[in-house]
Write a protein that holds these residues in place. Structure first.
Motif, PDB file in Angstrom:
ATOM      1  N   UNK A   1       0.386  -0.984   0.031  1.00  0.00           N
ATOM      2  CA  UNK A   1      -0.193  -0.176   0.204  1.00  0.00           C
ATOM      3  C   UNK A   1       0.889   1.492   0.245  1.00  0.00           C
ATOM      4  N   UNK A   2       0.407   2.284  -0.700  1.00  0.00           N
ATOM      5  CA  UNK A   2       0.639   3.866  -0.853  1.00  0.00           C
ATOM      6  C   UNK A   2       1.026   4.214   0.918  1.00  0.00           C
ATOM      7  N   UNK A   3       1.774   4.968   0.760  1.00  0.00           N
ATOM      8  CA  UNK A   3       1.679   5.835   1.947  1.00  0.00           C
ATOM      9  C   UNK A   3       2.046   7.274   1.623  1.00  0.00           C
ATOM     10  N   UNK A   4       1.211   8.473   1.352  1.00  0.00           N
ATOM     11  CA  UNK A   4       1.709   9.844   1.158  1.00  0.00           C
ATOM     12  C   UNK A   4       2.225  10.423   2.152  1.00  0.00           C
ATOM     13  N   UNK A   5       3.342  10.175   2.180  1.00  0.00           N
ATOM     14  CA  UNK A   5       4.540  11.175   3.038  1.00  0.00           C
ATOM     15  C   UNK A   5       4.334  12.821   3.215  1.00  0.00           C
TER      16      UNK A   5
ATOM     17  N   UNK B   1       1.366   6.870 -11.927  1.00  0.00           N
ATOM     18  CA  UNK B   1       1.620   5.850 -10.360  1.00  0.00           C
ATOM     19  C   UNK B   1      -0.133   5.587  -9.874  1.00  0.00           C
ATOM     20  N   UNK B   2      -0.443   4.658  -9.914  1.00  0.00           N
ATOM     21  CA  UNK B   2      -1.713   3.918  -9.396  1.00  0.00           C
ATOM     22  C   UNK B   2      -1.443   3.755  -8.106  1.00  0.00           C
ATOM     23  N   UNK B   3      -1.982   2.944  -7.349  1.00  0.00           N
ATOM     24  CA  UNK B   3      -2.180   2.350  -5.891  1.00  0.00           C
ATOM     25  C   UNK B   3      -3.226   2.798  -4.690  1.00  0.00           C
ATOM     26  N   UNK B   4      -3.325   1.833  -4.515  1.00  0.00           N
ATOM     27  CA  UNK B   4      -4.157   2.003  -3.618  1.00  0.00           C
ATOM     28  C   UNK B   4      -3.299   2.227  -2.087  1.00  0.00           C
ATOM     29  N   UNK B   5      -4.019   3.126  -0.810  1.00  0.00           N
ATOM     30  CA  UNK B   5      -2.989   3.442  -0.153  1.00  0.00           C
ATOM     31  C   UNK B   5      -3.474   3.862   1.442  1.00  0.00           C
ATOM     32  N   UNK B   6      -2.799   3.958   2.004  1.00  0.00           N
ATOM     33  CA  UNK B   6      -3.410   4.622   3.663  1.00  0.00           C
ATOM     34  C   UNK B   6      -4.439   6.137   3.591  1.00  0.00           C
TER      35      UNK B   6
END
Length: 486
Positions: A229-233, A481-486
């Motif tokens: 899962x991705x995380x916006x930092x 860049x597609x992805x599921x994320x927190x």
């Protein structure tokens, strides 16, 4: 004395690869970073967790001040009328706002919002402070908390209803100055996240759907966690004149004419601590990058009763030498626990380097190091090269953690050739699906509805753009860049 650990100090019982969510929660709690508060969605930051945040804060605070920013303070309550002055911004935050409607037993004439973010509050004040080009640029940072109602899915550090963060707000005379500020801050964030936290991140823009509400555009750093899962930092926003217009932030220029100002805002939060846990931790617990670890080296004296005093004295002598060299060190000389139990505790807490010192080491004129990040980690070194060897090993740990995290990120970047393959990746291993996008929000929304994946970032690096949009098959205008994320 008993050598049994207290009940709450039992080690991690969930495996990172089997039950990532339970593993993560156990690391947060058992490493002593945080605890749950009595109100759902809130956490209590324990001293060890706060020390990690202080390390992050100190790095950023220094960099902000070096680049001409000053710290300020804002109150936590915002009148509803002020929050609604920028309509799109207000609408974006309304579902998350906590409202204060009473003072004691008295009803308030106007609802007060507990600060979800400070743009409207800060800018109503900035309008009073700025009158001339001589007042610009105005560059202020606030170390505070924000409150956003996270009721459905909460996770310590990642999604909580109150969180520690910094939010910067700047005002400029020209759009070019504002855009330079946006990129300068993003560069500082990259330096923190990659060089200090040892977490690689993809830099780029948010889509219009995902950008900060009220911004002209948002730049972002997106990390990839160990579960795919991705995380916006961190994000840095170009607000253009979208707030200066409703708040009338104007200045008299050198041309003696009145001009609207240009603005930016930007921030990172304690979710960076969550990223460190998720990316670097293992089945033994936390692993902290040396550059931000509150304790970089823990020294464990190993002795029998007859050797106790001599070994402890040597341990403290070593500690003092390391402290004099600017290394953060702690001596664990507690007699009520065995050395083996201490090893496990400090491994759980993620201290990058351990020094074991016993009578035999003293006789041989050596110290024994143990690296937290690798197995078979015992390293003997002459006592005379203590500081040099310690610094060398800390640097090796820092580089090794980044290298492993970079391999993790690279392994989670896929380039699907078709939409079925795209769906298979998102619904299977996860990670980032690097694909062409036509730029139409309809495709973006359809992908989200069908797969749960957002456009996490439109990379600055647009090399190798596919010819077609992954969803509709029309000509691609951007790589996303597609992805599921927190």
């Amino acid at each position: 004395m008993s050598s049994q650990p207290p009940k709450e100090a039992v080690g991690i019982t969930a495996k990172k690869s089997d039950d990532f969510s339970e593993w993560y929660t156990q690391v947060v709690m058992k490493a002593g970073l945080a605890d749950y508060a009595p109100v759902k969605g809130f956490i209590v930051l324990r001293p060890y967790g706060y020390a990690v945040w202080e390390s992050i804060r100190d790095i950023l605070d220094r960099r902000f001040k070096e680049t001409g920013h000053q710290n300020g303070f804002l109150p936590v309550l915002i009148p509803e009328g002020l929050l609604s002055k920028e309509e799109d911004h207000f609408a974006g935050f309304t579902p998350e706002v906590f409202w204060v409607t009473q003072a004691g037993n008295n009803d308030l004439g106007e609802r007060l919002a507990l600060r979800p973010t400070s743009e409207t509050l800060a800018y109503s004040i900035f309008a009073k402070w700025i009158t001339s080009y001589r007042d610009l640029p105005l560059k202020i940072n606030f170390w505070n908390t924000a409150l956003r109602a996270e009721i459905k899915a909460t996770k310590p550090f990642i999604r909580t209803s109150e969180f520690l963060w910094q939010e910067g707000h700047t005002v400029h005379a020209t759009e070019d100055d504002a855009e330079q500020e946006v990129m300068s801050i993003l560069s500082i964030y990259r330096e923190l996240i990659e060089d200090h936290l040892a977490v690689p991140a993809v830099r780029g823009f948010k889509s219009d759907k995902e950008k900060f509400v009220g911004a002209k555009y948002t730049t972002t750093l997106e990390g990839m966690m160990a579960d795919g899962k991705a995380l916006q930092m961190g994000t840095s926003h170009h607000l253009a004149q979208n707030f200066s217009k409703p708040f009338e932030i104007k200045y008299l220029g050198k041309d003696t004419k009145e001009h609207l100002a240009w603005q930016t805002s930007w921030g990172v939060s304690w979710r960076l601590i969550g990223a460190i846990i998720m990316v670097h931790g293992d089945d033994k617990g936390l692993i902290l990058p040396p550059k931000i670890a509150p304790i970089q080296v823990v020294i464990v004296p190993i002795h029998k009763d007859k050797d106790a005093q001599a070994v402890k004295e040597k341990a403290n002598e070593i500690a003092q030498e390391l402290k004099n060299a600017g290394i953060r060190v702690h001596v664990d000389d507690r007699d009520e626990y065995t050395s083996g139990w201490k090893f496990n505790e400090w491994e759980l807490k993620g201290v990058p380097l351990r020094i074991n010192i016993g009578a035999r080491d003293i006789e041989k004129g050596q110290v024994e190091f143990a690296r937290r990040d690798i197995r078979d980690n015992k390293i003997q070194s002459p006592r005379t090269s203590l500081v040099d060897k310690t610094n060398e090993l800390l640097e090796e740990v820092q580089k090794s953690l980044f290298s492993k995290a970079k391999a993790l990120l690279d392994g989670y970047i896929s380039s699907p050739a078709s939409y079925p393959e795209f769906r298979s990746i998102i619904e299977g291993k996860g990670g980032f699906a690097r694909a062409g996008w036509c730029g139409d929000q309809k495709c973006e929304l359809a992908v989200k509805e069908e797969t749960g994946a957002d456009i996490r970032v439109i990379p600055f690096d647009q090399d190798g753009m596919p010819e077609k949009c992954i969803y509709c098959g029309q000509a691609a205008k951007k790589v996303a860049m597609f992805g599921r994320a927190y």
